[in-house]
Each structure stands twice: as C-alpha cells, then as structure tokens.
Design a protein around this motif. Structure first.
Motif, PDB file in Angstrom:
ATOM      1  N   ILE A  40     -10.885  -3.245   2.134  1.00 17.46           N
ATOM      2  CA  ILE A  40      -9.790  -4.175   2.867  1.00 17.46           C
ATOM      3  C   ILE A  40      -9.447  -5.229   2.399  1.00 17.46           C
ATOM      4  O   ILE A  40      -8.019  -5.387   2.438  1.00 17.46           O
ATOM      5  N   THR A  41     -10.070  -5.852   1.422  1.00 20.16           N
ATOM      6  CA  THR A  41      -9.585  -6.813   0.673  1.00 20.16           C
ATOM      7  C   THR A  41      -8.338  -6.311  -0.348  1.00 20.16           C
ATOM      8  O   THR A  41      -7.378  -6.949  -0.537  1.00 20.16           O
ATOM      9  N   ALA A  42      -8.688  -5.345  -1.013  1.00 22.09           N
ATOM     10  CA  ALA A  42      -7.572  -4.724  -1.705  1.00 22.09           C
ATOM     11  C   ALA A  42      -6.514  -4.434  -0.937  1.00 22.09           C
ATOM     12  O   ALA A  42      -5.343  -4.750  -1.514  1.00 22.09           O
ATOM     13  N   LEU A  43      -6.558  -3.819   0.245  1.00 23.45           N
ATOM     14  CA  LEU A  43      -5.355  -3.283   0.938  1.00 23.45           C
ATOM     15  C   LEU A  43      -4.544  -4.774   1.361  1.00 23.45           C
ATOM     16  O   LEU A  43      -3.410  -4.621   1.232  1.00 23.45           O
ATOM     17  N   LYS A  44      -5.265  -5.774   1.721  1.00 24.72           N
ATOM     18  CA  LYS A  44      -4.607  -6.989   2.086  1.00 24.72           C
ATOM     19  C   LYS A  44      -3.629  -7.552   0.888  1.00 24.72           C
ATOM     20  O   LYS A  44      -2.850  -8.044   1.107  1.00 24.72           O
TER      21      LYS A  44
ATOM     22  N   GLY B 212      -2.183  -5.625  -1.104  1.00 26.85           N
ATOM     23  CA  GLY B 212      -1.009  -4.593  -1.282  1.00 26.85           C
ATOM     24  C   GLY B 212      -1.793  -3.364  -2.502  1.00 26.85           C
ATOM     25  O   GLY B 212      -1.018  -2.850  -2.879  1.00 26.85           O
ATOM     26  N   GLN B 213      -3.150  -3.376  -2.625  1.00 29.78           N
ATOM     27  CA  GLN B 213      -3.657  -2.370  -3.704  1.00 29.78           C
ATOM     28  C   GLN B 213      -4.131  -1.283  -2.834  1.00 29.78           C
ATOM     29  O   GLN B 213      -4.775  -1.355  -1.793  1.00 29.78           O
ATOM     30  N   ILE B 214      -3.652   0.014  -3.049  1.00 25.53           N
ATOM     31  CA  ILE B 214      -3.704   1.166  -2.324  1.00 25.53           C
ATOM     32  C   ILE B 214      -4.771   2.015  -3.022  1.00 25.53           C
ATOM     33  O   ILE B 214      -4.790   2.180  -4.145  1.00 25.53           O
ATOM     34  N   PRO B 215      -5.933   2.306  -2.024  1.00 29.54           N
ATOM     35  CA  PRO B 215      -6.983   2.950  -2.870  1.00 29.54           C
ATOM     36  C   PRO B 215      -6.781   4.447  -3.076  1.00 29.54           C
ATOM     37  O   PRO B 215      -7.555   4.928  -3.692  1.00 29.54           O
TER      38      PRO B 215
ATOM     39  N   GLY C 110       5.110   7.243  -2.138  1.00 27.13           N
ATOM     40  CA  GLY C 110       5.760   6.715  -0.955  1.00 27.13           C
ATOM     41  C   GLY C 110       4.877   5.728  -0.034  1.00 27.13           C
ATOM     42  O   GLY C 110       5.606   4.646   0.864  1.00 27.13           O
ATOM     43  N   LEU C 111       3.519   5.813  -0.072  1.00 24.95           N
ATOM     44  CA  LEU C 111       2.618   5.083   0.646  1.00 24.95           C
ATOM     45  C   LEU C 111       2.835   3.551   0.365  1.00 24.95           C
ATOM     46  O   LEU C 111       2.789   2.615   1.484  1.00 24.95           O
TER      47      LEU C 111
END
Ligand code: UGA
Length: 436
Positions: free
Chosen positions: A37-41, A43-46, A51-52
C-alpha cells in the motif's frame, strides 16, 4: 458516481479498482500488506501490466483513487464493496476461499448501512451463499446488503484494456436493488453497448469457470491437433486458420504452443473438476484437458532433447522466455518451469533470458543463470528454445544467432519463427505442428 471499496490489491483488485476509478467513481483500494500500500501510494506498481501505471497515476492525481490498509473504515464508507482477494489452489485441487470468508466477516462487522457486496475473486459455485450467511451472522442478522457475483475476465498483459472495453459484464444478483446499483457502476460502458448479463449468483459463478475451462480446452484441442499434424505432415497454422473462419469456432485461442499456464487456467480447470465431483457430475472433457496439457509441456522437453542429440548432460542450452505468456512477469505454471526442471535434472548448463520475468523465475530457481539479452543467452549454446512469444524474439536476427551459437539448433514452442527461414539458414529446428 459511487463510493466503492475494493478489498485486495492483487492482479484483479488493482486493475478493477483502477478501472472503476477511471469510470469516474470514488475508489478506495484496501490491502493488509502495508508495504504494498505504501508503494502504491507513491505510484509504484507491484506488477508488470502495460498501461496500468499511467491510469493509476492519473486517477490518484484526480483524487478518485486512494490506497489504504484501514479495512473497517473503508468498508463503512462504501456503497459497493468488491471482494478481490486471492483464491489459490489448495492441495486437493479446490480453490481456497478462506481469505474471502475472512473478508465477509469484516464486512458483516462493519455493515453500517445498505451495501452491495460483490465478489470478483474466482470462487466455487455456492460461495455466494456462504459469504451472505457469514455477513448476516456478523451483523446480528442484518439484511442491509445485497450480494452480487461479478466475475472478471481480464487477461494478464491486456488487463487494462479488458477492464475498460470488456466483451460482456456478468452480474449475478439476488435482488433488483443490488442489480440496479451494479448497473450504475458499469454505466460508463453503455456508450460501447457492452452487454450486461443479469443472472442468478450460482449461474454467474459457473460462467466464470465454464469460460476459462472452455478456453483451456480449446487451446489443448489445437495442441493435440498440432501433434497430429506432425505425424501426418500437415500444417497446424493452416488448419487453425481455416477452422477459425467458421463463425461457430472463431479464430481466437487456437494458437498451438507448449501448453497453457498462468494463474487462472490451471487453477480453474482443477477447481471445476473438483466442483463437478462434489456435485456428482462427470466432466470428462476438462479432466482430459488437464492431462493433455501436462503431456504437452513434457512433449516440449522431449522435442528439445531429441534436437540436442538425445541427452542434455553438460549441453549448453539457451531458454528464451520464462513468463507464461508475453507482456507479463508472471511465471505461475509457465511451461518454462517444466523445461527448466528437466534441464537441470539432466545436468544441462542453462542460460535463460526474459525481458521482465527473470526475477519471478529466480524465486523458483534461485541459481538460475540469466543473461540480459537473447544474444548473450545464445552465445556458444548447443541449442536454444523459445518458451514465450515476446516480440523481440520474433524479430531476432537469425543469421547473427546462428553465428553466435556453437550449433544452430532451435526449438520454437510458440511457432513465431517461419520454418522456411530456419531451413534456408541451415538450422536444425522443430516447432509445434509445422514442418521441422
Ligand atoms: C485467462 C483468461 O483469458 C481471462 O479471460 C481470465 O479472466 C483470466 O484467465 C482469469 O481467470 O483471471 P490469462 O491467464 O491472463 O487470462 O491469460 P491468457 O491470455 O488466457 O493465456 C493463458 C495461457 O494460454 C497462456 O499460457 C498462453 O500462452 C496460452 N495460450 C493462449 C495458448 O497457448 N494459445 C492460445 O491460443 C491462447
């Protein structure tokens, strides 16, 4: 605009949540994994999904997409709660739905007003009833919710497109009220005239398994026809093309290969067999599909062994492609796994190359020797095998390849290199159901 919470930020949850925010809804994506969640906040996509990242960034910036680990709060604030947690295969072939049931408890405990609870995860037929019962038990028997089954049909590598421009949306709903709310959720798709199929919950759950199992069976069918083509000197590409021109058959998913893999077909075909067995119904076609697919993966190993002179011991082999298909770093049930396992067991000296999936494969084979280009992988090799149809392999300079290899031997399990080119250059080669 609806307030939506998506629980689970795996493949399905992340793509669905992002797509729903792109439709204009206010979406909260929730996961227990704080690091993710921290990474996604930030802008890092797991996951690797074309395109995502762009769509996530756009919707974060426009304030429609947020990420959190606060499960209770995100359930309470939502009008529609999507369950998109994992349902991995358990030892007996069934889908393990414990994560789904755990989420159902939390939803029950936080049922502060009427909500639609919608399952996106692939779950066995009958799970809807179980989830509804758990929600009721955990909310003092409340009926302030409508349960919906809304299976997803996303393909990895094309998931963003598949979500935003689906062939159909299936909504299994037990009440008009919940169905109408779901219709509003998907209203932006009306402009493309996307069919919305309204069914019962059990029917929607069955549609998902039947669709995946049918596609797996279709691929397996053409793989077996390819094997027959080899024996009778026919060309499977021409066979598939002519078959596909029949509107009743269609051209899609008729491409022969090393056997299907991925996170869905292997798991869902096993789960369907187990669902049918429990229901006392024989589902012979899918049982046969599973066995034939396993044999196809093994067949590729046998083909390569034959090309390499009958033995892999100390032979230098280049494995080109590790992902179960292109445009993804996912190696789950990839045909390359069986290939690597057998190569190592026979004492081969393996160098692999995949543009994005090397790290994922290293999780299974920690000592895997990975090159950073196909050229480096094939240098001095006794034989090479293409396991994934990445575009860069289609464009390989075969002359250069031949000059770099110790012996010009190539197995093309994806049929992406024209046999005539290999023949002209003097390669010893094989493929799936074409001339060799
Ligand atoms: C599959 C379905 O296509 C999606 O509709 C579904 O939503 C998804 O499973 C899921 O249940 O979540 P996916 O696993 O991402 O999607 O990948 P596919 O593109 O379907 O490919 C699956 C496997 O079949 C790959 O190993 C691919 O190489 C193989 N394949 C596919 C062939 O060998 N030949 C073909 O003609 C097509």
């Amino acid at each position: 605009m609806k307030k939506i919470t998506v629980i689970g930020t795996g493949y399905v949850g992340l793509v669905s949540g992002t797509g729903l925010s792109d439709f204009g809804h206010q979406v909260t994506c929730c996961d227990i994994d704080e690091k993710k969640i921290t990474a996604l906040k930030n802008g890092q996509i797991p996951i690797y999904e074309p395109g995502l990242e762009e769509v996530i960034k756009r919707n974060i910036e426009q304030g429609r997409l947020v990420f959190t680990t606060e499960l209770a709060q995100s359930i309470r604030s939502a009008e529609v709660v999507f369950i998109a947690v994992g349902t991995p295969q358990s030892d007996n072939g069934e889908a393990d739905i414990s994560a789904v049931l755990k989420v159902a408890e939390e939803i029950g405990q936080n049922l502060n007003r009427y909500k639609v609870v919608c399952t996106k995860s692939t779950v066995p037929v009958g799970t809807g009833q179980q989830v509804s019962q758990i929600i009721r038990e955990n909310s003092n028997g409340s009926d302030q919710f409508g349960y919906v089954s809304n299976p997803e049909f996303l393909r990895e590598g094309a998931a963003v497109k598949d979500f935003l421009w689906p062939d159909r949306v299936v909504i299994g709903a037990d009440s008009e009220r919940s169905f109408n709310i779901m219709k509003d959720v998907y209203r932006p798709l009306y402009i493309n005239e996307t069919p919305i199929v309204h069914t019962t919950i059990a029917t929607a759950e069955t549609i998902k398994y039947a669709s995946n199992a049918f596609l797996a069976m279709k691929i397996t069918f053409i793989n077996e026809v390819a094997n027959l083509c080899e024996a009778v000197n026919a060309d499977v590409h021409q066979v598939a093309k002519a078959m596909g021109l029949d509107g009743r058959i269609s051209a899609k998913f008729l491409h022969p290969g090393p056997g299907y893999g991925g996170s869905c077909f292997p798991k869902d075909t096993n789960a369907l067999v187990s669902i049918a067995e429990k229901a006392g119904v024989e589902i012979a076609t899918i049982k046969a599909t599973i066995a034939a697919n396993q044999a196809q993966k093994q067949r590729m190993v046998d083909k390569l062994r034959k090309l390499a002179g009958g033995d892999f011991t100390n032979r230098k082999i280049a494995v080109l492609g590790l992902a179960f298909k292109p445009q993804t770093d996912d190696v789950r049930d990839s045909a390359a796994i069986i290939m690597l396992r057998e190569l190592y067991a026979a004492g081969a000296d393996v160098t692999a190359y995949d543009p994005v999936a090397a790290e994922s494969m290293r999780a299974l084979f920690p000592d895997l020797n990975c090159a950073d280009s196909w050229q480096a992988a094939v240098a001095d090799a006794d034989a090479a095998v293409i396991m994934t149809e990445w575009n860069e392999f289609r464009a390989m300079d075969l002359k250069m390849m031949k000059s770099m290899m110790k012996t010009a031997v190539l197995l093309d399990t994806r049929n992406i290199i024209p046999p005539a080119d290999l023949e002209r250059l003097g390669f010893k080669f094989d493929n799936v159901g074409r001339q060799s």
